[in-house]
Design a protein around this motif. Structure first.
Motif, mmCIF file in Angstrom:
data_model
loop_
_atom_site.group_PDB
_atom_site.id
_atom_site.type_symbol
_atom_site.label_atom_id
_atom_site.label_comp_id
_atom_site.label_asym_id
_atom_site.label_seq_id
_atom_site.Cartn_x
_atom_site.Cartn_y
_atom_site.Cartn_z
ATOM 1 N N ASP A 8 0.713 -1.254 -0.082
ATOM 2 C CA ASP A 8 -0.093 -0.079 0.042
ATOM 3 C C ASP A 8 0.931 1.283 -0.007
ATOM 4 O O ASP A 8 2.216 1.201 -0.016
ATOM 5 C CB ASP A 8 -0.834 -0.095 1.224
ATOM 6 C CG ASP A 8 -2.134 0.959 1.016
ATOM 7 O OD1 ASP A 8 -2.219 1.530 0.048
ATOM 8 O OD2 ASP A 8 -2.873 0.958 2.107
ATOM 9 N N ILE A 9 0.429 2.437 -0.077
ATOM 10 C CA ILE A 9 1.028 3.513 -0.098
ATOM 11 C C ILE A 9 1.608 3.755 1.276
ATOM 12 O O ILE A 9 1.367 3.090 2.288
ATOM 13 C CB ILE A 9 0.218 4.946 -0.263
ATOM 14 C CG1 ILE A 9 -1.053 5.063 0.605
ATOM 15 C CG2 ILE A 9 -0.311 4.898 -1.581
ATOM 16 C CD1 ILE A 9 -1.823 6.332 0.725
ATOM 17 N N LYS A 13 2.689 9.207 3.192
ATOM 18 C CA LYS A 13 1.632 9.715 2.384
ATOM 19 C C LYS A 13 0.090 9.435 3.353
ATOM 20 O O LYS A 13 -0.649 10.292 3.181
ATOM 21 C CB LYS A 13 1.430 8.713 1.219
ATOM 22 C CG LYS A 13 2.604 9.271 0.325
ATOM 23 C CD LYS A 13 2.379 8.530 -1.221
ATOM 24 C CE LYS A 13 3.670 8.980 -2.173
ATOM 25 N NZ LYS A 13 3.485 8.157 -3.284
ATOM 26 N N SER A 213 -4.822 0.660 -9.427
ATOM 27 C CA SER A 213 -3.858 1.180 -8.248
ATOM 28 C C SER A 213 -4.843 1.077 -6.909
ATOM 29 O O SER A 213 -4.432 1.049 -5.881
ATOM 30 C CB SER A 213 -3.533 2.518 -8.255
ATOM 31 O OG SER A 213 -4.667 3.342 -8.417
ATOM 32 N N CYS A 318 -6.604 8.663 0.736
ATOM 33 C CA CYS A 318 -5.847 7.474 0.343
ATOM 34 C C CYS A 318 -6.002 6.996 -0.798
ATOM 35 O O CYS A 318 -5.229 6.603 -1.815
ATOM 36 C CB CYS A 318 -5.767 6.289 1.586
ATOM 37 S SG CYS A 318 -5.115 6.557 3.300
ATOM 38 N N ARG A 322 -3.386 6.662 -4.046
ATOM 39 C CA ARG A 322 -3.044 5.706 -4.684
ATOM 40 C C ARG A 322 -3.208 5.945 -6.362
ATOM 41 O O ARG A 322 -2.339 5.499 -7.088
ATOM 42 C CB ARG A 322 -3.900 4.471 -4.436
ATOM 43 C CG ARG A 322 -3.616 4.102 -3.089
ATOM 44 C CD ARG A 322 -4.273 2.747 -2.402
ATOM 45 N NE ARG A 322 -4.444 2.520 -1.410
ATOM 46 C CZ ARG A 322 -5.497 2.816 -0.639
ATOM 47 N NH1 ARG A 322 -6.705 3.359 -1.108
ATOM 48 N NH2 ARG A 322 -5.665 2.744 0.709
ATOM 49 N N ASP A 325 -0.403 7.759 -7.747
ATOM 50 C CA ASP A 325 0.989 6.875 -7.923
ATOM 51 C C ASP A 325 1.241 6.055 -9.053
ATOM 52 O O ASP A 325 2.050 5.483 -9.563
ATOM 53 C CB ASP A 325 1.028 5.616 -6.504
ATOM 54 C CG ASP A 325 1.570 6.467 -5.285
ATOM 55 O OD1 ASP A 325 2.204 7.484 -5.494
ATOM 56 O OD2 ASP A 325 1.680 5.720 -4.166
#
Length: 326
Positions: A8-9, A13, A213, A318, A322, A325
């Motif tokens: 996960d991140i 973050k 993602s 979140c 993601r 990303d």
């Protein structure tokens, strides 16, 4: 998801998500916090302790202080909320990552996450308590404690350095278990609800179009987080409410009204305590056992709303991080 998840991140973050969640949560729930505080701290006739006081209190605040009366101490409240919410989520993420590293088995995961939540709650409480003491007094008499620096000076004059940590014992006994129950409940319910919503929409084959993602659709995350957050807020606050009441009454132990400042009627005749045991016994003696749940209705509504907004905003942030990303 809340708590450590492989691939996960990263936690930094998620700290950004926690700060965002804190800002949004405080802005929406501040009026309820004012009403809740004034209700909890007022002395009352034992025969009326069981009656709901939040609506009359709200009406008096509006009549005497106007709409801005519901946002007394808001700037300091924002600082408190950002530090409190972000530190809770951040410490919880770090704690669960260490727990997963040393004890990767899923067998005891609910208990481990509950303990991680208690640890996060105690760390957060200790960090933000001085700000909370100033904020609580601002919400009583904003003019007397106006601004963070003036508020800090007034608190110091009333009881020295220790005045900033009034109510620490009750805060730890309330916030530790409360955060543990909240995170534990959310961490258990939200994934289960997400799987249910995902399977219902996508079928057994899992053929569901969503971002590569993110495992789940945003509408699924929103719905599951709202439902799980509401349950988490209700259970955590109900289980620890007497300590929340005691904490507020302890946090004004050294507060003295200064006659040169205008004192709202809802900030007069305050119920004060000097230690946790005395506070519990004094409350029961004066108001009966039901007095330990004075202001429960508005507090539970505020706790559920806070939990829903905090968890949902956090999860949606979140989700966006993601996506960025990719």
């Amino acid at each position: 998801m809340v708590g450590y998840e492989k691939d996960d991140i990263n936690a930094h973050k998620k700290l950004i998500a926690g700060c965002t969640s804190g800002v949004v949560t405080r802005f929406i729930t501040q009026p309820l916090d004012i009403i809740k505080l004034r209700t909890q701290l007022q002395k009352t006739n034992p025969r009326k302790a069981y009656k709901s006081q939040w609506l009359p209190t709200a009406m008096r605040i509006f009549r005497e202080e106007g709409l801005f009366g519901f946002y007394a101490g808001h700037n300091l409240g924002q600082m408190h909320s950002i530090l409190s919410v972000s530190s809770q989520f951040y410490v919880y993420e770090i704690a669960t990552s260490y727990a997963d590293h040393f004890h990767p088995s899923n067998t005891h995961q609910p208990y481990i996450r509950f303990l991680c939540g208690i640890f996060a709650g105690c760390c957060s409480t200790t960090l933000v308590l001085p700000i909370e003491v100033i904020r609580v007094r601002q919400m009583l008499v904003n003019e007397q404690y106006r601004g963070i620096f003036n508020g800090a000076v007034m608190v110091y004059r009333s009881g020295g350095v220790l005045a900033f940590y009034e109510g620490l014992s009750a805060s730890l006994m309330q916030m530790g278990p409360a955060v543990g129950i909240s995170f534990g409940t959310f961490s258990y319910l939200q994934p289960a609800l997400l799987r249910f919503l995902h399977d219902r929409d996508c079928g057994a084959d899992g053929d569901c179009a969503h971002s590569t993602s993110n495992k789940y659709k945003p509408e699924h995350i929103l719905m599951a987080s709202t439902m799980a957050g509401s349950a988490a807020g209700f259970l955590s606050k109900t289980a620890t409410y007497p300590f929340d009441l005691a904490k507020r009454r302890l946090q004004i132990a050294s507060h003295d009204h200064n006659r040169k400042y205008k004192i709202p009627t809802t900030a007069r005749r305050l119920f004060k305590c000097r230690n946790l045991t005395q506070c519990i016994l004094k409350t029961v003696k004066k108001e009966g056992v039901v007095g330990l749940y004075r202001g429960w209705a508005i507090t539970i509504f505020k706790a559920q709303l806070t939990s829903v907004i905090a968890f949902t905003t956090y999860e949606m942030m979140c989700f966006l991080l993601r996506e960025m990303d990719v």
